[in-house]
Design an enzyme around this catalytic site. Sequence first.
Site, mmCIF file in Angstrom:
data_model
loop_
_atom_site.group_PDB
_atom_site.id
_atom_site.type_symbol
_atom_site.label_atom_id
_atom_site.label_comp_id
_atom_site.label_asym_id
_atom_site.label_seq_id
_atom_site.Cartn_x
_atom_site.Cartn_y
_atom_site.Cartn_z
ATOM 1 N N LYS A 52 0.839 -1.206 0.000
ATOM 2 C CA LYS A 52 0.000 0.000 0.000
ATOM 3 C C LYS A 52 0.874 1.256 0.000
ATOM 4 O O LYS A 52 0.627 2.194 -0.755
ATOM 5 C CB LYS A 52 -0.949 -0.006 1.212
ATOM 6 C CG LYS A 52 -2.078 -1.028 1.076
ATOM 7 C CD LYS A 52 -2.905 -1.200 2.352
ATOM 8 C CE LYS A 52 -3.883 -2.360 2.180
ATOM 9 N NZ LYS A 52 -4.760 -2.588 3.337
ATOM 10 N N GLN A 96 -4.977 -1.614 9.544
ATOM 11 C CA GLN A 96 -4.861 -2.935 8.933
ATOM 12 C C GLN A 96 -5.406 -3.999 9.886
ATOM 13 O O GLN A 96 -5.100 -4.011 11.078
ATOM 14 C CB GLN A 96 -3.384 -3.220 8.590
ATOM 15 C CG GLN A 96 -3.164 -4.468 7.748
ATOM 16 C CD GLN A 96 -3.735 -4.375 6.338
ATOM 17 O OE1 GLN A 96 -3.881 -3.288 5.770
ATOM 18 N NE2 GLN A 96 -4.064 -5.515 5.759
ATOM 19 N N ASP A 119 -11.391 2.228 3.619
ATOM 20 C CA ASP A 119 -11.690 0.786 3.582
ATOM 21 C C ASP A 119 -13.184 0.532 3.407
ATOM 22 O O ASP A 119 -13.589 -0.573 3.048
ATOM 23 C CB ASP A 119 -11.262 0.127 4.909
ATOM 24 C CG ASP A 119 -9.860 -0.454 4.868
ATOM 25 O OD1 ASP A 119 -9.394 -0.826 3.773
ATOM 26 O OD2 ASP A 119 -9.243 -0.552 5.947
HETATM 27 N N1 GUN Z 1 -6.982 -7.101 6.108
HETATM 28 C C1 GUN Z 1 -7.256 -7.858 5.021
HETATM 29 N N2 GUN Z 1 -7.796 -7.096 4.057
HETATM 30 C C2 GUN Z 1 -7.867 -5.843 4.538
HETATM 31 C C3 GUN Z 1 -8.320 -4.606 3.993
HETATM 32 O O1 GUN Z 1 -8.808 -4.515 2.861
HETATM 33 N N3 GUN Z 1 -8.198 -3.526 4.799
HETATM 34 C C4 GUN Z 1 -7.696 -3.595 6.045
HETATM 35 N N4 GUN Z 1 -7.647 -2.491 6.769
HETATM 36 N N5 GUN Z 1 -7.266 -4.730 6.591
HETATM 37 C C5 GUN Z 1 -7.347 -5.844 5.823
#
Ligand code: GUN
Length: 290
Positions: A52, A96, A119
């Site tokens: 990211k 996350q 998200d």
């Molecule tokens: N953990 C697995 N996929 C995601 C996601 O799309 N966003 C976040 N914040 N955590 C994750």
Amino acid sequence: MADIIDGKSIAAQIRLEVSEEVKTLKSAGIHPGLAVILVGNNPASEVYVNMKGKACEKAGIYSITDRLTAEISEVELLEKVKFYNENPAYHGLLVQLPLPSHIDEQKIIEAVAPHKDVDCFHPYNVGRLMIGQPIFEPATPAGIVELLKHSKIDPAGKHVVIMGRSNIVGKPLSMMLVQKRPFANAIITVLHTAAKNMDDYTRAADILVAAMGKPEVVKARMVKKGVVVIDVGVNRIPDNNEKGYRLAGDVDFQEVSPLASAITPVPGGVGPMTIAMLLKNTVKAAKLSN
Ligand code: GUN
């Protein structure tokens, strides 16, 4: 033989469009920013968070990864979230997942300011998604819809069978594809562990989305000829290579691809799209803030 849906190249195209948009925003004095909070050192989360950050940098988005110890208390983490909520340099904020078990994940999700919730996990944004009035769309389901669009596979009137009812993929995707709008308007089945005869449902799918997080469980006998297969699984399987593991989807690609009309590979299918859609959401958040 199936068409291979090339998520990597579709994602690259979207990322290019995002970079162009970032340039335009910057010339108007808006510098899009994303804050990512990582708690602990879950190896998969480390990989995602690094990807990211790199993707932001390439797109010209300002980003920070705030790495916090797994021992952080819930109160301290809430303070961190508050800090980024109130800091105007960051238009997007994500924490996350998963979080350590002593922290109430839902409480943290609900602490993120809805207008920074790139998200789309906050109940406010989930609710807006459900009624077809989204501000943000969650990255992975949005990436799946983009893959279908780019491949000119219109789900309207089709039977979409989604395997898995997670809050991140299965449930929001079902909400997005059921809406009465272009590139949705589908008939949806959401499968989960209580299904007794899984194969009966999956064989009825025009479009099959596998998002259970179980390696290679979708077999040839479970699909009909001509099905479109979207594989969301990213499973680590122990291997003798230098990494010590290989990535496998939820679909047995070798078995299923000869029957499918189109299929996403793992890696290189849905995965790259998730990051591209996160960047898109960050740019959207920046635009909304002004
Ligand atoms: N953990 C697995 N996929 C995601 C996601 O799309 N966003 C976040 N914040 N955590 C994750």
